[in-house]
Motif scaffolding. Sequence first.
Motif, PDB file in Angstrom:
ATOM      1  N   SER A  44       0.906  -0.941   0.075  1.00  0.00           N
ATOM      2  CA  SER A  44      -0.255   0.094  -0.208  1.00  0.00           C
ATOM      3  C   SER A  44       0.901   1.098  -0.170  1.00  0.00           C
ATOM      4  O   SER A  44       1.924   1.347   0.662  1.00  0.00           O
ATOM      5  CB  SER A  44      -1.130   0.120   1.181  1.00  0.00           C
ATOM      6  OG  SER A  44      -1.808  -1.170   1.321  1.00  0.00           O
ATOM      7  N   ILE A  45       0.548   2.216  -0.540  1.00  0.00           N
ATOM      8  CA  ILE A  45       1.073   3.688  -0.653  1.00  0.00           C
ATOM      9  C   ILE A  45       0.015   4.428   0.285  1.00  0.00           C
ATOM     10  O   ILE A  45      -1.365   4.722  -0.083  1.00  0.00           O
ATOM     11  CB  ILE A  45       1.263   4.312  -1.863  1.00  0.00           C
ATOM     12  CG1 ILE A  45       2.255   3.175  -2.707  1.00  0.00           C
ATOM     13  CG2 ILE A  45       1.586   5.753  -1.778  1.00  0.00           C
ATOM     14  CD1 ILE A  45       2.379   3.721  -4.146  1.00  0.00           C
ATOM     15  N   THR A  46       0.436   5.011   1.404  1.00  0.00           N
ATOM     16  CA  THR A  46      -0.304   5.722   2.342  1.00  0.00           C
ATOM     17  C   THR A  46      -0.131   7.028   2.747  1.00  0.00           C
ATOM     18  O   THR A  46       1.089   7.484   2.985  1.00  0.00           O
ATOM     19  CB  THR A  46      -0.628   5.061   3.682  1.00  0.00           C
ATOM     20  OG1 THR A  46      -0.829   3.482   3.530  1.00  0.00           O
ATOM     21  CG2 THR A  46      -1.619   5.499   4.699  1.00  0.00           C
ATOM     22  N   LYS A  47      -1.107   7.982   2.773  1.00  0.00           N
ATOM     23  CA  LYS A  47      -0.730   9.490   3.102  1.00  0.00           C
ATOM     24  C   LYS A  47      -1.179   9.438   4.478  1.00  0.00           C
ATOM     25  O   LYS A  47      -2.101   9.247   5.206  1.00  0.00           O
ATOM     26  CB  LYS A  47      -1.485  10.357   2.260  1.00  0.00           C
ATOM     27  CG  LYS A  47      -1.244  11.884   2.572  1.00  0.00           C
ATOM     28  CD  LYS A  47      -2.299  12.775   1.768  1.00  0.00           C
ATOM     29  CE  LYS A  47      -2.228  12.483   0.122  1.00  0.00           C
ATOM     30  NZ  LYS A  47      -3.110  13.352  -0.456  1.00  0.00           N
ATOM     31  N   VAL A  48      -0.179   9.838   5.328  1.00  0.00           N
ATOM     32  CA  VAL A  48      -0.501   9.986   6.681  1.00  0.00           C
ATOM     33  C   VAL A  48      -0.118  11.627   7.354  1.00  0.00           C
ATOM     34  O   VAL A  48       0.884  12.111   6.584  1.00  0.00           O
ATOM     35  CB  VAL A  48       0.693   9.220   7.390  1.00  0.00           C
ATOM     36  CG1 VAL A  48       0.642   9.220   8.928  1.00  0.00           C
ATOM     37  CG2 VAL A  48       0.559   7.718   7.165  1.00  0.00           C
ATOM     38  N   LYS A  49      -0.737  12.045   8.115  1.00  0.00           N
ATOM     39  CA  LYS A  49      -0.682  13.350   8.521  1.00  0.00           C
ATOM     40  C   LYS A  49      -0.476  13.479  10.109  1.00  0.00           C
ATOM     41  O   LYS A  49      -1.168  12.699  10.773  1.00  0.00           O
ATOM     42  CB  LYS A  49      -1.840  14.431   8.297  1.00  0.00           C
ATOM     43  CG  LYS A  49      -1.911  14.535   6.631  1.00  0.00           C
ATOM     44  CD  LYS A  49      -3.303  15.540   6.312  1.00  0.00           C
ATOM     45  CE  LYS A  49      -3.239  15.630   4.559  1.00  0.00           C
ATOM     46  NZ  LYS A  49      -2.216  16.442   4.334  1.00  0.00           N
ATOM     47  N   GLN A  50       0.260  14.402  10.590  1.00  0.00           N
ATOM     48  CA  GLN A  50       0.311  14.765  11.834  1.00  0.00           C
ATOM     49  C   GLN A  50       0.026  16.001  12.119  1.00  0.00           C
ATOM     50  O   GLN A  50       0.530  17.110  11.697  1.00  0.00           O
ATOM     51  CB  GLN A  50       1.942  14.453  12.450  1.00  0.00           C
ATOM     52  CG  GLN A  50       1.801  14.793  13.836  1.00  0.00           C
ATOM     53  CD  GLN A  50       3.225  14.621  14.324  1.00  0.00           C
ATOM     54  OE1 GLN A  50       4.009  14.853  13.827  1.00  0.00           O
ATOM     55  NE2 GLN A  50       3.558  14.273  15.831  1.00  0.00           N
ATOM     56  N   SER A 100      -5.359   8.719   3.333  1.00  0.00           N
ATOM     57  CA  SER A 100      -5.634   8.259   2.053  1.00  0.00           C
ATOM     58  C   SER A 100      -4.852   6.858   1.930  1.00  0.00           C
ATOM     59  O   SER A 100      -3.709   7.030   2.426  1.00  0.00           O
ATOM     60  CB  SER A 100      -5.340   9.090   1.153  1.00  0.00           C
ATOM     61  OG  SER A 100      -6.196  10.401   1.056  1.00  0.00           O
ATOM     62  N   GLN A 101      -5.301   5.898   1.027  1.00  0.00           N
ATOM     63  CA  GLN A 101      -4.302   4.874   0.878  1.00  0.00           C
ATOM     64  C   GLN A 101      -4.883   4.251  -0.385  1.00  0.00           C
ATOM     65  O   GLN A 101      -5.976   4.288  -0.828  1.00  0.00           O
ATOM     66  CB  GLN A 101      -4.815   3.639   2.239  1.00  0.00           C
ATOM     67  CG  GLN A 101      -3.660   2.619   2.036  1.00  0.00           C
ATOM     68  CD  GLN A 101      -3.935   1.797   3.059  1.00  0.00           C
ATOM     69  OE1 GLN A 101      -5.042   1.217   3.306  1.00  0.00           O
ATOM     70  NE2 GLN A 101      -2.793   1.556   3.788  1.00  0.00           N
ATOM     71  N   TRP A 102      -3.772   4.002  -1.222  1.00  0.00           N
ATOM     72  CA  TRP A 102      -3.905   3.257  -2.373  1.00  0.00           C
ATOM     73  C   TRP A 102      -3.266   1.866  -2.523  1.00  0.00           C
ATOM     74  O   TRP A 102      -2.063   1.772  -1.815  1.00  0.00           O
ATOM     75  CB  TRP A 102      -3.540   4.070  -3.358  1.00  0.00           C
ATOM     76  CG  TRP A 102      -4.003   5.283  -3.400  1.00  0.00           C
ATOM     77  CD1 TRP A 102      -5.146   5.627  -4.297  1.00  0.00           C
ATOM     78  CD2 TRP A 102      -3.828   6.556  -3.050  1.00  0.00           C
ATOM     79  NE1 TRP A 102      -5.516   7.018  -4.469  1.00  0.00           N
ATOM     80  CE2 TRP A 102      -4.458   7.671  -3.421  1.00  0.00           C
ATOM     81  CE3 TRP A 102      -2.662   6.923  -2.129  1.00  0.00           C
ATOM     82  CZ2 TRP A 102      -4.469   8.895  -2.829  1.00  0.00           C
ATOM     83  CZ3 TRP A 102      -2.457   8.222  -1.725  1.00  0.00           C
ATOM     84  CH2 TRP A 102      -3.430   9.142  -2.115  1.00  0.00           C
ATOM     85  N   PHE A 142      -2.260   8.318  -9.417  1.00  0.00           N
ATOM     86  CA  PHE A 142      -3.137   7.046  -9.147  1.00  0.00           C
ATOM     87  C   PHE A 142      -4.428   7.188 -10.024  1.00  0.00           C
ATOM     88  O   PHE A 142      -4.482   7.874 -10.930  1.00  0.00           O
ATOM     89  CB  PHE A 142      -3.403   7.037  -7.634  1.00  0.00           C
ATOM     90  CG  PHE A 142      -2.287   7.247  -6.683  1.00  0.00           C
ATOM     91  CD1 PHE A 142      -1.715   5.869  -6.208  1.00  0.00           C
ATOM     92  CD2 PHE A 142      -1.891   8.289  -6.091  1.00  0.00           C
ATOM     93  CE1 PHE A 142      -0.699   5.850  -5.432  1.00  0.00           C
ATOM     94  CE2 PHE A 142      -0.768   8.321  -5.371  1.00  0.00           C
ATOM     95  CZ  PHE A 142      -0.345   7.189  -4.802  1.00  0.00           C
ATOM     96  N   GLU A 143      -5.179   5.977  -9.777  1.00  0.00           N
ATOM     97  CA  GLU A 143      -6.409   5.957 -10.742  1.00  0.00           C
ATOM     98  C   GLU A 143      -7.295   6.996 -10.385  1.00  0.00           C
ATOM     99  O   GLU A 143      -7.874   7.630 -11.312  1.00  0.00           O
ATOM    100  CB  GLU A 143      -7.212   4.548 -10.352  1.00  0.00           C
ATOM    101  CG  GLU A 143      -6.565   3.493 -11.059  1.00  0.00           C
ATOM    102  CD  GLU A 143      -7.302   1.796 -10.593  1.00  0.00           C
ATOM    103  OE1 GLU A 143      -8.291   2.282  -9.734  1.00  0.00           O
ATOM    104  OE2 GLU A 143      -7.050   1.152 -11.052  1.00  0.00           O
TER     105      GLU A 143
END
Length: 210
Positions: free
Chosen positions: A61-67, A78-80, A104-105
Amino acid sequence: MSAKSAINKVVFKPHDEKMLAAVQVKRRTKKKIPFLATGGQGDYMTFICVSVTNKKPSHVSITKVKQFQGSSAFVKRSQWTINQLHQVNGIDPNKDCAEFDLTFENAFDQWVAGSAGEKCFFIQVLHHTCQRYSAARKPEFVNCQSKLLGGNSILHSAADSVTSAVQKASQALNERGERLGRAEERTADMMNSAEQFSVTAQKLAMKHKC
């Protein structure tokens, strides 16, 4: 604990996933969302992470993580899947730069990493992961330096650097040992000369007394 170690522990480990790489990023162009308050610049930090499940078959998976500012928590936004990644654009194949794009798609993001080195390492790990785990159509890597698409070149470079440093240190120690050895030899010669001089002086003194 570093931010990346904390992300792996808090976001991925509870779901039996292992984070392979993460890069802190900022948008090169602001996203326009007219009816949604997103906060001002600096209200949060964003990380793009590559992870793989520990259970077989492996899923990447490719994941967007925020703090968010004022919070120690990391939030998955978000995750793809790796199969939803269509293209990785390294922007400039002729030099190290911090910019890159991910397509991404259903999403397209233009990012700038904290440094060119961080971005290069992230893309190399991502490319290696795609080659290993993507059974379907593999994403396209464009405008990327050839050293990033050749397997473990960065890791080998790091290992070569360490080896070179060890070799230099060993050589320096050997040279220092040789210098110390020569100094000890000179000291021994001087002591022998001084001893011979003392013996000669004593003999001369006894001769004159007689």
